[in-house]
Design an enzyme around this catalytic site. Structure first.
Site, PDB file in Angstrom:
ATOM      1  N   ASP A   1      32.168  75.920 -27.711  1.00  0.00           N
ATOM      2  CA  ASP A   1      31.929  76.804 -26.577  1.00  0.00           C
ATOM      3  C   ASP A   1      31.832  76.037 -25.265  1.00  0.00           C
ATOM      4  O   ASP A   1      31.723  74.800 -25.246  1.00  0.00           O
ATOM      5  CB  ASP A   1      30.612  77.570 -26.783  1.00  0.00           C
ATOM      6  CG  ASP A   1      30.687  78.587 -27.905  1.00  0.00           C
ATOM      7  OD1 ASP A   1      31.804  78.964 -28.293  1.00  0.00           O
ATOM      8  OD2 ASP A   1      29.624  79.004 -28.389  1.00  0.00           O
TER       9      ASP A   1
ATOM     10  N   TYR B   1      27.175  68.992 -37.068  1.00  0.00           N
ATOM     11  CA  TYR B   1      26.747  69.296 -35.707  1.00  0.00           C
ATOM     12  C   TYR B   1      25.334  68.765 -35.510  1.00  0.00           C
ATOM     13  O   TYR B   1      24.528  68.744 -36.443  1.00  0.00           O
ATOM     14  CB  TYR B   1      26.736  70.806 -35.453  1.00  0.00           C
ATOM     15  CG  TYR B   1      28.081  71.419 -35.205  1.00  0.00           C
ATOM     16  CD1 TYR B   1      28.628  71.435 -33.925  1.00  0.00           C
ATOM     17  CD2 TYR B   1      28.797  72.015 -36.236  1.00  0.00           C
ATOM     18  CE1 TYR B   1      29.864  72.021 -33.683  1.00  0.00           C
ATOM     19  CE2 TYR B   1      30.038  72.600 -36.008  1.00  0.00           C
ATOM     20  CZ  TYR B   1      30.559  72.604 -34.722  1.00  0.00           C
ATOM     21  OH  TYR B   1      31.786  73.175 -34.497  1.00  0.00           O
TER      22      TYR B   1
END
Length: 247
Positions: free
Chosen positions: A53, A112
Site C-alpha cells: 500500500d 512482514y
C-alpha cells in the site's frame, strides 16, 4: 531469445502511492517500468510478488521482467537500473531465471515486519518508519495477542475489502515473533499468504490489546465470528515493511 530477469528490490514507500501501477505514474512499479523504458526504449512490464500500500516500505520485494535478449549481464542491469531509479528505490540483486519462474505465483510465502515506537517522544529519524503510540502498552498483553495469530486460521476478520470478496480467507502463519527493545516494539509475521491489509489490521489489534482497549477474548472472537466481529483499527502504513519473499 527472450530472457526472464528476477529482481530483488528495496524501497522507501513514503514518496509513492504503493506498488501497483496507477494512472498518475507515482508508484514503485511505474518507476521501475519507466527505468526499463529509459534504458531500452521499449515497453517492459514489471511483475511483482505482491502489492504494498501507499507508504509501506520493502527490504526485499521481488519482481520479474521479460527481456528480448541477454545482451546485458545481470550485473549491468543492476548498475543501469540503479543509475536511473530515484534514490528511494534500489535494485539489490538481479539474475536471469527460468521462464517457469513467476514472481507472484512461484512464491511460497512472505515475511512482514511491523514496528511500533511506544514512548511520548518520537526520534526524528524514526518519523515515517514506525507507528508512534504515545500511551504505555502492556507488553505481556501485546505479546500474547501476537502469539494468537500463529497457526492456520480464517483471517476474514482481519481483512479489508479491496473491491471484491476473497473466495478463500484461510491462511497459515508459520511464526509470529514479538520483540521489545526499549521503546521499539517489533512484530514479525511469517506466512504462506496475506489478505488485503491483513498485517496492518493484526498490528492494530495487537496494539489495542496492549493498550487495554481490547481483551484477548475479543481478539479470539474475530476468528470465531468474523462476520460479526471484525478488526476496526488498521495500523498506519508507515510502520510496515515487506522483509522477504520465499521461493
Amino acid at each position: 531469445m527472450a530472457a526472464r530477469l528476477k529482481l530483488t528490490i528495496a524501497y522507501d514507500g513514503a514518496p509513492f502511492a504503493g506498488w501497483q501501477s496507477q494512472v498518475h505514474g507515482n508508484t514503485v512499479q511505474d518507476r521501475l517500468e519507466k527505468a526499463f523504458h529509459e534504458i531500452t526504449r521499449q515497453k517492459i512490464r514489471v511483475h511483482g510478488a505482491g502489492r504494498t500500500d501507499t507508504g509501506v516500505h520493502a527490504l526485499a520485494q521481488c519482481a520479474h521482467v521479460d527481456l528480448p535478449d541477454k545482451k546485458r549481464t545481470a550485473q549491468r542491469w543492476l548498475e543501469a537500473l540503479n543509475g536511473t531509479l530515484p534514490a528511494t528505490i534500489r535494485v539489490l540483486r538481479c539474475r536471469y531465471v527460468a521462464q517457469t519462474f513467476h514472481a507472484r505465483f512461484s512464491a511460497r510465502g512472505k515475511i512482514y515486519r511491523y514496528r511500533v515506537w511506544n514512548a511520548p517522544v518520537l526520534p526524528p529519524l524514526e518519523a515515517g518508519r514506525v507507528w508512534h503510540v504515545h500511551s504505555p502498552l502492556d507488553w505481556d498483553r501485546a505479546a500474547r495477542a501476537a502469539d494468537a495469530f500463529t497457526g492456520r486460521h480464517n483471517f476474514a476478520g482481519f481483512a479489508a475489502n479491496r473491491g471484491h470478496a476473497e473466495t478463500d480467507t484461510t491462511r497459515t502463519l508459520r511464526r509470529v515473533l514479538a520483540k521489545k527493545q526499549g521503546p521499539l516494539c517489533t512484530f514479525e509475521f511469517d506466512g504462506d499468504g496475506f489478505l488485503y491489509r491483513m498485517v496492518r489490521l493484526m498490528a492494530g489489534a495487537i496494539v489495542q490489546c496492549g493498550a487495554g482497549k481490547m481483551t484477548h477474548a475479543d481478539l479470539l472472537e474475530q476468528f470465531r465470528a468474523p462476520r460479526v466481529h471484525r478488526a476496526r483499527v488498521a495500523a498506519p502504513a508507515a510502520g510496515l515493511l515487506l522483509v522477504r519473499v520465499y521461493y
